[in-house]
Write a protein that holds these residues in place. Structure first.
Motif, short mmCIF file in Angstrom:
data_model
loop_
_atom_site.label_atom_id
_atom_site.label_comp_id
_atom_site.label_asym_id
_atom_site.label_seq_id
_atom_site.Cartn_x
_atom_site.Cartn_y
_atom_site.Cartn_z
N ASP A 123 0.82 -1.22 0.00
CA ASP A 123 0.00 0.00 0.00
C ASP A 123 0.85 1.27 0.00
O ASP A 123 0.50 2.25 -0.65
N LEU A 124 1.94 1.25 0.78
CA LEU A 124 2.72 2.48 0.96
C LEU A 124 3.90 2.61 0.00
O LEU A 124 4.57 3.65 -0.03
N ALA A 125 4.15 1.58 -0.78
CA ALA A 125 5.29 1.63 -1.72
C ALA A 125 5.22 2.82 -2.68
O ALA A 125 6.24 3.47 -2.92
N PRO A 126 4.02 3.17 -3.20
CA PRO A 126 3.98 4.33 -4.10
C PRO A 126 4.40 5.63 -3.42
O PRO A 126 4.81 6.58 -4.08
N SER A 127 4.30 5.69 -2.08
CA SER A 127 4.75 6.88 -1.34
C SER A 127 6.22 6.74 -0.92
O SER A 127 6.72 7.54 -0.12
N ASN A 128 6.88 5.72 -1.45
CA ASN A 128 8.29 5.44 -1.09
C ASN A 128 8.49 5.26 0.41
O ASN A 128 9.49 5.68 0.98
N ILE A 129 7.49 4.67 1.06
CA ILE A 129 7.62 4.30 2.47
C ILE A 129 7.80 2.78 2.49
O ILE A 129 6.91 2.04 2.06
N ARG A 130 8.96 2.34 2.97
CA ARG A 130 9.23 0.90 3.00
C ARG A 130 8.80 0.31 4.35
O ARG A 130 8.96 0.95 5.39
N VAL A 131 8.24 -0.88 4.31
CA VAL A 131 7.77 -1.55 5.54
C VAL A 131 8.33 -2.97 5.56
O VAL A 131 8.09 -3.75 4.63
N ASN A 132 9.08 -3.28 6.60
CA ASN A 132 9.64 -4.63 6.73
C ASN A 132 9.43 -5.15 8.14
O ASN A 132 9.13 -4.39 9.06
N VAL A 133 9.61 -6.46 8.28
CA VAL A 133 9.46 -7.11 9.59
C VAL A 133 10.79 -7.74 9.97
O VAL A 133 11.48 -8.30 9.12
N VAL A 134 11.15 -7.63 11.24
CA VAL A 134 12.29 -8.39 11.77
C VAL A 134 11.73 -9.35 12.82
O VAL A 134 10.98 -8.94 13.71
N THR A 135 12.07 -10.61 12.67
CA THR A 135 11.55 -11.67 13.54
C THR A 135 12.68 -12.26 14.38
O THR A 135 13.45 -13.09 13.89
#
Ligand code: NAP
Length: 257
Positions: A174-186
């Protein structure tokens, strides 16, 4: 010709909020970002001797909408904007009698702490992240999210972290077009005051010594808070600029096993 990275200046000028940054994994992440030159706010209910001295502390109970508002507005006031959000606050109690024995109010509490906190806080700071030239969100999950056997006492925690994983994947797209990256660390089992106490209390109740957990870790040692912080630093930096929607397991091989 080889180019050398100067990691001590990598995050110069970047503004970061780390929830649950008063101790444990969150404190190590905050310190790692400070060491790379970022301005950092940490949030928790109270600060203690582990809280990084170089960070600004904002207090709030992240389980409630009011607490989230206080954390978001305190952080934005202190930083004047936001480039990096690390949703790290989390945890749970264990119930040795298994999944069916966990009371309703514990389910509510664990979802508030491990899922709704991240959802609400991300929404609250999203306008600021949209203003950033290179925004990055990292959500801290747990290997419990994908465990079945042995996870019964933590079924509520497992379910909340699995929901956090799913939410993060969707948000990344959803946020990729706003160049906001979202990742998870487990993380796998990492030695912190909170988790060591939980494993001891729980292990005593179950007749399972804390060392038994190590048999599930191929690399044969507990993780350190720095093991986790290092991967977060990579993900929020320029080096991670083409990484989004990914779940990085920092677990000494536990999941592979
Ligand atoms: N350590 C592990 O083995 C392990 C493994 C897998 C995943 N994780 C995940 O990694 C994250 C950090 O774990 P940790 O072991 O470092 O935990 P920890 O040592 O217990 O620290 C938890 C942090 O969250 C804050 N916090 C807890 N409840 C809060 C609330 N209601 N409102 C605001 N802040 C709150 C705590 O401060 P206050 O109590 O002062 O509020 C503290 O700063 C968690 O999301 C956990 O689920 C940990």
């Amino acid at each position: 010709m080889s180019s050398k990275l100067d990691l001590s200046k990598e995050l110069l000028g970047r503004r970061a909020l780390v929830t649950g940054g008063s101790r444990g994994i969150g404190a190590a992440i905050a310190q790692r970002l400070l060491d790379a030159g970022a301005k950092v706010v940490v949030s928790a209910r109270s600060r203690n001797e582990e809280t990084p001295a170089g960070a600004t502390f904002v207090s709030g109970d992240i389980r409630t909408p009011e607490g989230v508002k206080a954390i978001a507005s305190g952080a934005l006031a202190a930083l004047g904007g936001l480039d990096i959000l690390v949703n790290n606050a989390g945890g749970s109690n264990g119930f040795p009698a298994g999944a069916a024995s966990i009371p309703d109010e514990e389910w509510q509490d664990v979802f508030a702490l491990n899922l709704f906190s991240s959802v609400r806080l991300t929404q609250a700071v999203l306008p600021a992240l949209r203003e950033s030239k290179a925004a990055a969100v990292v959500n801290i999950s747990s290997t419990a999210a994908t465990m079945g056997a042995g996870a019964g006492p933590f079924a509520h925690y497992s379910a909340a972290k699995a929901a956090l994983d799913a939410y993060s994947r969707v948000l990344a797209v959803d946020l990729a077009p706003s160049n906001i990256r979202v990742n998870v660390v487990t993380p796998g089992p990492v030695s912190t005051v909170g988790s060591d106490t939980l494993r001891k209390t729980f292990g005593d109740a179950m007749g399972m010594p804390a060392e038994a957990w190590l048999q599930a870790v191929p690399l044969g040692r507990w993780g350190t808070t720095d093991d986790v912080a290092e991967v977060v630093a990579l993900l929020v930096s320029e080096r991670g600029k083409w990484l989004t929607g990914v779940n990085y397991r920092v677990d000494g091989g536990m999941t592979a096993r």
